[in-house]
Enzyme design. Structure first.
Site, PDB file in Angstrom:
ATOM      1  N   ARG A 181      23.508  88.569  69.555  1.00  0.00           N
ATOM      2  CA  ARG A 181      24.112  88.014  68.786  1.00  0.00           C
ATOM      3  C   ARG A 181      25.566  89.099  69.251  1.00  0.00           C
ATOM      4  NH1 ARG A 181      19.469  87.926  66.164  1.00  0.00           N
ATOM      5  NH2 ARG A 181      18.821  86.733  65.120  1.00  0.00           N
TER       6      ARG A 181
ATOM      7  N   LYS B 172      17.131  94.183  62.537  1.00  0.00           N
ATOM      8  CA  LYS B 172      16.356  92.974  61.122  1.00  0.00           C
ATOM      9  C   LYS B 172      15.170  93.992  61.044  1.00  0.00           C
ATOM     10  CE  LYS B 172      18.645  88.981  60.847  1.00  0.00           C
ATOM     11  NZ  LYS B 172      19.375  87.918  60.998  1.00  0.00           N
TER      12      LYS B 172
ATOM     13  N   HIS C  27      29.328  83.480  69.462  1.00  0.00           N
ATOM     14  CA  HIS C  27      27.964  83.192  69.801  1.00  0.00           C
ATOM     15  C   HIS C  27      28.012  82.138  70.221  1.00  0.00           C
ATOM     16  CE1 HIS C  27      25.378  83.701  66.204  1.00  0.00           C
ATOM     17  NE2 HIS C  27      24.891  82.902  66.096  1.00  0.00           N
TER      18      HIS C  27
ATOM     19  N   ARG D  50      25.351  82.417  73.398  1.00  0.00           N
ATOM     20  CA  ARG D  50      24.336  82.682  73.187  1.00  0.00           C
ATOM     21  C   ARG D  50      23.240  81.232  72.823  1.00  0.00           C
ATOM     22  NH1 ARG D  50      20.841  85.756  69.279  1.00  0.00           N
ATOM     23  NH2 ARG D  50      20.161  84.887  67.907  1.00  0.00           N
TER      24      ARG D  50
ATOM     25  N   HIS E 245      14.273  84.965  66.567  1.00  0.00           N
ATOM     26  CA  HIS E 245      14.345  84.074  66.042  1.00  0.00           C
ATOM     27  C   HIS E 245      12.914  84.452  64.686  1.00  0.00           C
ATOM     28  CE1 HIS E 245      17.395  81.218  67.155  1.00  0.00           C
ATOM     29  NE2 HIS E 245      17.991  82.026  66.628  1.00  0.00           N
TER      30      HIS E 245
ATOM     31  N   TYR F 186      17.977  73.458  69.981  1.00  0.00           N
ATOM     32  CA  TYR F 186      17.854  73.426  71.137  1.00  0.00           C
ATOM     33  C   TYR F 186      17.460  72.432  71.827  1.00  0.00           C
ATOM     34  CZ  TYR F 186      20.121  77.778  70.268  1.00  0.00           C
ATOM     35  OH  TYR F 186      21.312  78.789  68.884  1.00  0.00           O
TER      36      TYR F 186
END
Length: 293
Positions: free
Chosen positions: A145, A169, A239, A242, A265, A274
């Site tokens: 990101r 995260k 993005h 990405r 993810h 995707y």
């Protein structure tokens, strides 16, 4: 009301370790909800499921998109989860509120040729060109990101090992780098970054022309500049690279679990979009090529 928002802000920052943008977005949503409840003389600790439902319906009536309404409800739900943990409320009034139906759009990706054209735009004739080439190569090589990109430190790169360490995260992931990206990054780190950085204690991998950590806004302008220079008609955002990274890996045989790990993810359902993208491409090819389609 403001005290509860401060409690929630602390919860997002310290316990959830949410990014600055996530904290800002959640607080904005909850702040708007709090203002609406205040307008009805309703204390936040007295809110019921019906109140949240009515608020969500009011957003829809005001023309807000399903995605915006769903995000707002999710923010309110997160807010009350925090209040429950802190003992301010006994139940989460947003828990039973169904999210608005969102038609998830397929992400826009660049073709392999468009990616090549885009990455060729920075000219390695000055420090800015070398830096920009390294940033774009790294972004497409790893699919990270933009928030993760600008937060990278020099120590996060292991060029001899050909990998990038990305911490986001609360999780760390190791992502391989292809040779062209390694070369571009090596040229930048060894010959260009020392020219840009004045402070000896600066840890940022990518810095602006003043020697300070690159900002999100600065990188956005960089992307738009090279899109225009390349003459690509698609609307390229940070993005987009990405999405292109993930779609191209899947298209060339990578499995979803590996792509999920590299993208960071938490849920594979986020990665499965995707697959839909590739399936749609196959359908389009079929319709154009099959004589009876």
């Amino acid at each position: 009301m403001s005290d509860l928002l401060l409690v929630y802000e602390d919860f997002l920052k310290t316990e959830k370790r949410a990014s600055t943008n996530t904290v800002s977005s959640y607080l904005r949503d909850v702040g708007q909800f709090a203002a609406a409840m205040d307008g009805r003389d309703m204390a936040l600790t007295q809110v019921a499921v019906q109140d949240v439902e009515e608020y969500a319906n009011s957003l829809i009536k005001r023309g807000k998109s399903p995605a915006t309404v769903t995000r707002s409800v999710a923010s309110i739900k997160s807010f009350y989860s925090c209040l429950m943990e802190r003992g301010y409320v006994e139940q989460n009034p947003a828990k039973g509120v169904a999210p608005a139906k969102v038609e998830r759009k397929l992400p826009q990706v660049l073709t392999s040729r468009e990616v090549e054209l885009f990455l060729e735009q920075p000219e390695c004739t000055d420090p800015k060109g070398y830096r920009d080439r390294a940033m774009l190569e790294l972004l497409y090589a790893t699919g990270i990101r933009v928030s993760e990109l600008i937060e990278l430190d020099v120590d996060d790169l292991n060029l001899p090992g050909g990998v990038l360490k990305c911490f986001s995260k609360g999780r760390e992931r190791i992502i391989p780098l292809y040779p062209t990206a390694i070369r571009a990054l090596g040229e930048y780190i060894n010959h260009v970054r020392p020219q840009l950085v004045d402070a000896v204690d600066e840890t940022a991998l990518f810095v602006n022309m003043s020697g300070e950590r690159m900002s999100r806004q600065g990188f956005w302008k960089l992307i738009k500049h090279y899109q225009e220079k390349a003459g690509i008609q698609k609307d390229i955002t940070p993005h987009t690279l990405r999405h292109s990274f993930a779609a191209h890996l899947l298209e060339n045989g990578a499995d979803l679990r590996s792509i999920q790990e590299m993208l960071g993810h938490a849920d594979i359902s986020s990665t499965q979009i995707y697959s839909r993208l590739i399936n749609q491409k196959i359908k389009d090819v079929y319709k154009k090529a099959h004589p009876r389609a």
